[in-house]
Design a protein around this motif. Structure first.
Motif, mmCIF file in Angstrom:
data_model
loop_
_atom_site.group_PDB
_atom_site.id
_atom_site.type_symbol
_atom_site.label_atom_id
_atom_site.label_comp_id
_atom_site.label_asym_id
_atom_site.label_seq_id
_atom_site.Cartn_x
_atom_site.Cartn_y
_atom_site.Cartn_z
ATOM 1 N N ALA A 134 61.147 25.671 54.849
ATOM 2 C CA ALA A 134 61.383 24.293 55.259
ATOM 3 C C ALA A 134 62.849 24.149 55.670
ATOM 4 C CB ALA A 134 61.025 23.335 54.118
ATOM 5 N N VAL A 135 63.228 22.948 56.096
ATOM 6 C CA VAL A 135 64.555 22.710 56.662
ATOM 7 C C VAL A 135 65.396 21.868 55.709
ATOM 8 C CG1 VAL A 135 65.835 21.700 58.583
ATOM 9 C CG2 VAL A 135 63.654 22.851 59.006
ATOM 10 N N HIS A 136 66.595 22.372 55.429
ATOM 11 C CA HIS A 136 67.556 21.629 54.609
ATOM 12 C C HIS A 136 68.644 21.000 55.494
ATOM 13 C CE1 HIS A 136 69.495 20.315 51.051
ATOM 14 N NE2 HIS A 136 70.377 21.289 50.930
ATOM 15 N N CYS A 137 69.191 21.779 56.401
ATOM 16 C CA CYS A 137 70.280 21.310 57.251
ATOM 17 C C CYS A 137 70.667 22.455 58.170
ATOM 18 C CB CYS A 137 71.495 20.896 56.410
ATOM 19 S SG CYS A 137 72.122 22.210 55.326
ATOM 20 N N TRP A 138 71.633 22.200 59.047
ATOM 21 C CA TRP A 138 72.276 23.304 59.752
ATOM 22 C C TRP A 138 73.378 23.867 58.865
ATOM 23 C CZ3 TRP A 138 71.341 26.741 63.208
ATOM 24 C CH2 TRP A 138 72.377 27.509 63.739
ATOM 25 N N GLU A 139 74.307 22.996 58.470
ATOM 26 C CA GLU A 139 75.310 23.307 57.463
ATOM 27 C C GLU A 139 75.416 22.119 56.526
ATOM 28 O OE1 GLU A 139 78.460 26.368 59.436
ATOM 29 O OE2 GLU A 139 78.654 24.255 60.033
ATOM 30 N N HIS A 140 75.835 22.355 55.307
ATOM 31 C CA HIS A 140 75.827 21.342 54.243
ATOM 32 C C HIS A 140 77.018 20.395 54.424
ATOM 33 C CE1 HIS A 140 74.754 20.037 50.123
ATOM 34 N NE2 HIS A 140 73.668 20.799 50.286
ATOM 35 N N LYS A 141 76.789 19.255 55.130
ATOM 36 C CA LYS A 141 77.880 18.332 55.419
ATOM 37 C C LYS A 141 77.661 16.990 54.724
ATOM 38 C CE LYS A 141 79.134 20.288 59.897
ATOM 39 N NZ LYS A 141 79.297 20.028 61.351
ATOM 40 N N PRO A 142 78.750 16.289 54.372
ATOM 41 C CA PRO A 142 78.625 14.957 53.776
ATOM 42 C C PRO A 142 77.899 14.002 54.722
ATOM 43 C CG PRO A 142 80.859 15.786 53.521
ATOM 44 C CD PRO A 142 80.159 16.728 54.467
ATOM 45 N N PRO A 143 77.173 13.015 54.185
ATOM 46 C CA PRO A 143 76.296 12.202 55.017
ATOM 47 C C PRO A 143 76.833 10.831 55.407
ATOM 48 C CG PRO A 143 75.722 11.883 52.734
ATOM 49 C CD PRO A 143 76.920 12.826 52.747
#
Length: 245
Positions: free
Chosen positions: A104-113
């Motif tokens: 499944a998909v979490h993100c491209w890179e873990h960035k603040p939202p």
């Protein structure tokens, strides 16, 4: 004069309105809110099943240990992957898919939202989904945002990419400094039950260094607890969620 004041007031209010529109859906982070209003987002599925999910991989240092342990335990899981890491570890991702795990998909890179990023969110999520699809061989169905914060722009980006957002029912807080096996199991126990979706991490990329080892040690105890209660354990694909919920 009155007209100018109204224009100025409207101009001043516009950024506030945009910020409110962007962040309001993030209230779904609160378990009580989503349990009451959004059971699919809370990960509530079939009452005889528990969905086992992991965030933040793939990680060449730690994910292979989870694959071996899950194989030993006879369980398959859903892995929410970071797209940039997928491209760095394509062979590992192919192994995950070949062993029957759901990607499944979490993100491209873990960035603040917190800031609205409508174009960037759409582009990042689309290329993350494409990376998972092209590497794993199956089109991903699920999306879980970093930090579990589902802003309006992330929600729209997910739907545009054909993904169904899902958070979790129970988490182990396994990313925290000082977490231990007993603490992870205790945290899960509060909301663990038939129909729950469990959130854990197979990488310490965004967690306390070495925290994945604690998660790994908790797995057999978690599985034993679920099986003793008569709950099947597996990926979200087998959890009976309504994707349009």
């Amino acid at each position: 004069m009155v007209s100018s004041r109204r224009v100025a007031a409207a101009a001043a209010a516009a950024p506030v309105a945009v910020a409110a529109w962007h962040i309001l859906p993030a209230a779904s982070w609160l378990p009580a809110v989503r349990a009451l209003l959004l059971p699919t987002l809370d990960g509530r599925g079939s009452p005889d099943h528990v969905a086992l999910t992991f965030d933040d991989g793939p990680d060449a240092r730690s994910t292979p240990y989870f694959l071996r342990e899950l194989d030993r335990l006879g369980v398959r899981a859903t892995f929410f992957l970071q797209g940039a890491a997928v491209l760095r570890h394509r062979g590992l991702v192919r192994s995950m898919a070949a062993e029957g795990h759901e990607l499944a998909v979490h993100c491209w890179e873990h960035k603040p939202p917190w800031l609205p990023r409508p174009v960037a969110d759409r582009e990042d999520l689309a290329r993350a989904a494409a990376a998972v699809h092209s590497t794993g061989g199956a089109r991903p169905r699920w999306y879980r945002p970093p930090y579990g914060v589902l802003t309006a722009t992330r929600w729209r980006a997910a739907r545009r990419a054909g993904l169904c957002p899902v958070l979790w029912t129970a988490w182990g807080r396994d990313w925290e400094p000082g977490a231990d096996t007993g603490g992870v199991l205790a945290q899960l126990g509060g909301r663990l039950g038939g129909g729950a979706t469990v959130l854990l991490h197979d990488s310490d990329r965004n967690s306390a260094p070495g925290s994945w080892r604690v998660t790994l040690s908790a797995l057999p105890h978690l599985l034993a607890r679920c099986r003793d209660a008569g709950w099947r354990v597996g990926p979200l694909a087998e959890h009976g969620l309504t994707e349009g919920g």
